[in-house]
Design a protein around this motif. Structure first.
Motif, PDB file in Angstrom:
ATOM      1  N   GLN A  36      51.962 -15.508  74.694  1.00 36.01           N
ATOM      2  CA  GLN A  36      50.728 -14.746  74.932  1.00 36.01           C
ATOM      3  C   GLN A  36      50.986 -13.605  75.905  1.00 36.01           C
ATOM      4  O   GLN A  36      50.498 -12.494  75.725  1.00 36.01           O
ATOM      5  N   GLY A  80      39.846 -15.605  79.701  1.00 39.35           N
ATOM      6  CA  GLY A  80      39.463 -15.983  78.346  1.00 39.35           C
ATOM      7  C   GLY A  80      39.329 -17.497  78.237  1.00 39.35           C
ATOM      8  O   GLY A  80      38.377 -18.025  77.667  1.00 39.35           O
ATOM      9  N   TYR A  81      40.265 -18.156  78.854  1.00 39.50           N
ATOM     10  CA  TYR A  81      40.310 -19.623  78.851  1.00 39.50           C
ATOM     11  C   TYR A  81      39.060 -20.216  79.522  1.00 39.50           C
ATOM     12  O   TYR A  81      38.553 -21.263  79.131  1.00 39.50           O
ATOM     13  N   TYR A  97      52.950 -10.906  74.226  1.00 42.90           N
ATOM     14  CA  TYR A  97      52.070 -10.196  73.292  1.00 42.90           C
ATOM     15  C   TYR A  97      51.271  -9.124  74.040  1.00 42.90           C
ATOM     16  O   TYR A  97      51.174  -7.978  73.603  1.00 42.90           O
ATOM     17  N   CYS A  98      50.730  -9.504  75.199  1.00 37.23           N
ATOM     18  CA  CYS A  98      49.985  -8.538  76.023  1.00 37.23           C
ATOM     19  C   CYS A  98      50.911  -7.437  76.524  1.00 37.23           C
ATOM     20  O   CYS A  98      50.576  -6.254  76.454  1.00 37.23           O
ATOM     21  N   LEU A 120      43.707 -11.753  82.047  1.00 36.53           N
ATOM     22  CA  LEU A 120      42.992 -11.739  80.762  1.00 36.53           C
ATOM     23  C   LEU A 120      42.990 -13.131  80.121  1.00 36.53           C
ATOM     24  O   LEU A 120      41.948 -13.641  79.705  1.00 36.53           O
ATOM     25  N   ILE A 121      44.173 -13.724  80.072  1.00 35.69           N
ATOM     26  CA  ILE A 121      44.324 -15.004  79.375  1.00 35.69           C
ATOM     27  C   ILE A 121      43.511 -16.097  80.080  1.00 35.69           C
ATOM     28  O   ILE A 121      42.791 -16.867  79.440  1.00 35.69           O
ATOM     29  N   LYS A 136      48.124  -8.566  84.906  1.00 36.47           N
ATOM     30  CA  LYS A 136      46.864  -8.320  84.185  1.00 36.47           C
ATOM     31  C   LYS A 136      46.729  -9.248  82.988  1.00 36.47           C
ATOM     32  O   LYS A 136      45.637  -9.710  82.663  1.00 36.47           O
ATOM     33  N   LYS A 179      36.096 -18.747  79.748  1.00 35.46           N
ATOM     34  CA  LYS A 179      34.917 -18.003  79.329  1.00 35.46           C
ATOM     35  C   LYS A 179      33.645 -18.850  79.200  1.00 35.46           C
ATOM     36  O   LYS A 179      32.575 -18.448  79.650  1.00 35.46           O
ATOM     37  N   PRO A 191      42.650 -17.185  73.047  1.00 26.74           N
ATOM     38  CA  PRO A 191      41.263 -17.665  73.003  1.00 26.74           C
ATOM     39  C   PRO A 191      40.412 -17.080  74.131  1.00 26.74           C
ATOM     40  O   PRO A 191      40.895 -16.919  75.256  1.00 26.74           O
ATOM     41  N   GLY A 192      39.193 -16.766  73.795  1.00 28.08           N
ATOM     42  CA  GLY A 192      38.245 -16.303  74.814  1.00 28.08           C
ATOM     43  C   GLY A 192      38.363 -14.833  75.176  1.00 28.08           C
ATOM     44  O   GLY A 192      37.531 -14.303  75.898  1.00 28.08           O
TER      45      GLY A 192
END
Ligand SMILES: Nc1ncnc2c1ncn2[C@@H]1O[C@H](COP(=O)(O)OP(=O)(O)OP(=O)(O)O)[C@@H](O)[C@H]1O
Ligand SMILES: [Mg+2]
Lengths: 486, 254
Positions: free
Chosen positions: A435, A456-457, A438-439, A452-453, A448, A459, B94-95
């Motif tokens: 991940q 998101g987790y 990928y970013c 983000l990750i 950063k 959220k 995710p998210g």
């Protein structure tokens, strides 16, 4: 709204009206705990006899109890309860000629509060704004927006003030959800609590603004023991926010709060916390020991209590915001993000006790561990006999960053009624190199990317927070995890 | 001259195993190069090495990207310099909404170039425009990055991201695999619309069918970590027909 700030300043710089009598001029109690200290605290606050009696009963009970050292997944040196200062009010000189004479640390605190007040000013004229009760070193400095709230019959004041002004409500509800016999720390708190917030929303009233308390530990060597009591009467609604900070100190500081919530018929209480007590340094030195008992009761039908917490601070977190679902059709929710880094330890979760029929509870827990920290979820879902058609859904996710940290899940389920439907899901994942790469490949650097990750987790939990708090929580998360990967 | 990417005698591997064994390639601005080759020959490894994945160790050779030493740049700086990799297996985040993800990426790239963050309305306009280009459903753009996307949707999302980020060099690692016939045409059309004199593509594929749509200037065969044969579009047709055995035979005979 400049007025609000003036009021706050006035109360910070001037003599406290709560509990200061001429024959007691000390502002800090000597270290240690005995009946005299309990009496000292009560006298300082000018408390009525019944309050002192309550404290003494709690103290006597506390002496018979043992510290809960074995079951939590936490390791820390013995706490010497006789070395702690149980009462401290911010020191102040008789007269202050200029701001230069004020302790800069304290000023920084005010500035922090001031920012919140600026925020209030900015929000003036907008429907939603925030009323604040500021508690510094166990003393409530000022509650804002009191008059506006009073028009609706809402009581939002310091706990001390409630003891003086609304004794019938305090007597009725204090200890009704968390009795002093409940556990070691609730007994300790009941004996020595110095202040906190009190909030009562009368029948049929929707509180028009967020109610908020900022807790702050300042003086070294002090314990902080606040008590919060929130009552939503029938058909009432309130959203309550709690923010916590403490300065960096080498020694560990004890924080043992009690929060009680009572939600009556058709009432709803949303309680959100962003906990950022000092977590200790990179080597695990210092930091706050946070032992908190938070519990709410859905007393009658169709009531609701929702806990949302974002825990990023504290050296040790021991905390299980719980809901007793007594009323039929009542709803309990627990949304939690707990982040541990370096040497932090957290043992946190919830208890949902289903008593009424058709009661429902939801548990969403997101643990994030980094560094050499340990992060445990501990939860109990209990369906009593007669709690027909009770439902629970629990989801406990753990995210690991690095290989030296630990994540643990201790879900307990006790079902005494066959009609119950209980679902439990748990996942453990590592923050993916994939991940992050990928970013990176899209131009986003690792720091950063982690932000983000991780956001998101979390959220689902952040979505539960009021807007301003959600933004603050996201920033905090990023800061807490700084330098934890790569 | 207008050299975009120049790879000379590149050697790289992972976990002590050399996979890229003396790889050479020159890509000029505006060109489309296709790389074909049997499974395990090192195509994805090459993409990862160029994109700067840490696990891969470069043991020799040099790579210039727009005259800069690519191998010295961090992965994010390579991206900011205009290198884009459409992954063979795009990951899920995710998210994190696609939109938020792309906004962050675009603004990071802009900041690298000394530009202010993009205005919200310009960004939304860009999203609309590029969505139309790759015929991506609006709902996909708003969902979490690749989460629960079908294989084909993920691939299409890679092309959407590429369109949004407007790279100068795009490496497409088997973007065609997993696409249905219509999606293949849509993705290929998207790529073709993005072709320009100052944007180059390296298209990794197993199937010559893709190359009917995205017509390459050159076709190379990667075998055991190096290019063993280069040609034009016709080479792809020949491979389709005969497989790789004849090339292996040629190599043994040589
Ligand atoms: N992390 C790894 N550890 C060990 N070997 C690896 C690793 N990654 C790749 N390899 C090996 O490197 C070789 C090249 O793999 P690569 O993925 O680059 O092939 P490819 O040409 O992309 O194949 P495909 O056509 O199947 O996508 C394979 O033998 C593979 O097993
Ligand atoms: Mg591959």
């Amino acid at each position: 709204m400049a007025e609000q700030k003036d009021i706050l300043e006035e109360h910070i710089f001037s003599e406290y009206k709560y509990g200061f009598t001429s024959d007691i001029d000390t502002e800090t109690a000597p270290p240690g705990l005995n009946e005299d200290i309990v009496r000292f605290i009560s006298a300082k606050k000018n408390e009525p006899e019944w309050m002192l009696e309550y404290r003494l009963k709690a103290f006597r009970h506390w002496k018979t109890m043992e510290e809960p050292r074995h079951w939590p997944h936490l390791k820390y040196p013995e706490i010497n309860f006789q070395n702690i200062i149980y009462y401290a009010a911010p020191k102040q000189k008789a007269t202050l000629n200029s701001l230069d004479e004020v302790d800069p640390e304290l000023l920084a605190t005010f500035e922090k509060l001031g920012i919140s007040l600026e925020e209030q000013k900015r929000l003036t004229g907008v429907q939603s704004n925030i009323a604040i009760d500021a508690v510094i070193d166990s003393v409530s400095v000022k509650t804002t927006f009191k008059e506006v709230l009073a028009e609706k019959g809402i009581i939002f004041c310091s706990f001390s003030e409630a003891v003086q002004e609304h004794p019938e409500l305090v007597k009725k509800y204090m200890g009704s959800v968390v009795p002093y016999t409940d556990n070691f720390y609730s007994a300790l708190n009941s004996a020595v609590f110095s202040d906190g917030s009190f909030c009562y929303i009368p029948k049929g009233v929707r509180c028009p603004m967020e109610l908020s308390t900022y807790f702050r530990i300042n003086t070294s060597g002090t314990g902080q023991f606040e008590r919060t009591l929130i009552i939503a009467d029938e058909h009432a609604y309130v959203s309550y926010l709690e923010g916590c900070t403490a300065p960096m100190r080498d020694e560990n500081q004890l924080h043992a709060a009690v929060v009680e919530i009572v939600s009556h018929k058709n009432a709803e209480v949303k309680y959100s916390t962003v906990q950022n007590w000092y977590p200790g340094d990179k080597n695990g030195k210092g930091g706050v020991y946070n032992f908190v008992t938070k519990r709410g009761i859905c007393l009658e039908e169709n009531s609701k209590i929702s806990w949302t917490q974002v825990e990023t601070g504290s050296a040790i977190t021991w905390k299980y915001p719980s809901v007793i679902l007594k009323g039929d059709n009542s709803v309990g929710e627990f949304y939690s993000v707990a982040v541990t880094n370096n040497f932090q330890q957290a043992d946190t979760g919830t208890k949902m006790t289903h008593i009424g029929k058709n009661t429902r509870s939801t548990i969403i827990s997101k643990g994030i561990s980094a560094g050499q920290s340990n992060n445990s979820y501990r939860g109990l879902v209990r369906i009593n006999k007669g709690a027909k058609n009770a439902r629970n859904f629990s989801q406990c996710d753990s995210l690991l960053m690095g290989s030296k940290c630990g994540a643990h899940t201790f879900p307990y389920i006790e079902i005494k009624d066959k009609s119950a439907v209980v679902e439990h899901e748990a996942t453990t994942s590592k923050i993916g190199e994939d991940q992050i790469f990928y970013c990176n490949q899209r131009g986003i650097d690792t720091e950063k990317a982690i932000g983000l990750i991780v956001n998101g987790y979390c959220k689902e939990v952040f979505n539960q927070l009021p807007m301003e708090f959600a933004v603050e929580a996201q920033k905090l998360l990023a800061v807490s995890l700084e330098g934890s990967v790569g | 001259m207008n050299e975009m990417l120049s790879i000379k005698n590149l050697r790289a591997g992972i976990e002590g195993k050399e996979i890229i064994k003396g790889f050479n390639l020159e890509v000029k601005a505006g060109e489309v190069h296709a790389i074909m080759g049997p499974n395990g020959s090192g195509k994805s490894t090459l993409s990862n090495v160029l994109a700067g994945r840490e696990d891969y160790i470069v043991s020799g050779g040099e790579v210039l990207f727009n005259r800069k030493n690519l191998l010295e740049l961090s992965p994010e700086d390579r991206a900011r310099e205009g290198l884009f990799l459409a992954f063979q297996y795009p990951v899920e985040i995710p998210g994190v909404s696609n939109i938020n993800f792309l906004k962050t990426a675009i603004n990071e790239i802009r900041a690298y170039k000394g530009l202010a963050p993009m205005e919200a309305k310009d960004f939304l306009k860009l999203v609309k425009e590029k969505q139309a280009l790759v015929e991506l459903q609006g709902s996909l753009a708003n969902r979490s990055v690749n989460e629960g996307f079908s294989g084909g949707e993920k691939k299409r999302n890679e092309i959407f991201q590429m369109a949004m980020l407007e790279p100068t060099l795009a490496i497409l690692d088997e973007t065609d695999s997993g696409l249905d016939i219509d999606a293949l045409r849509i993705v290929a059309n998207g790529v073709n619309k993005l072709r320009s004199a100052n944007r180059s593509f390296v298209v990794i594929t197993h199937y010559q069918r893709l190359l009917d749509y995205i017509v390459p200037d050159f076709v190379h065969v990667l075998y055991d970590g190096k290019i063993v044969k280069s040609g034009t579009k016709e080479l792809a047709l020949e491979l389709e027909e005969k497989g790789y055995d004849w090339i292996k035979k040629e190599l043994v005979e040589a």
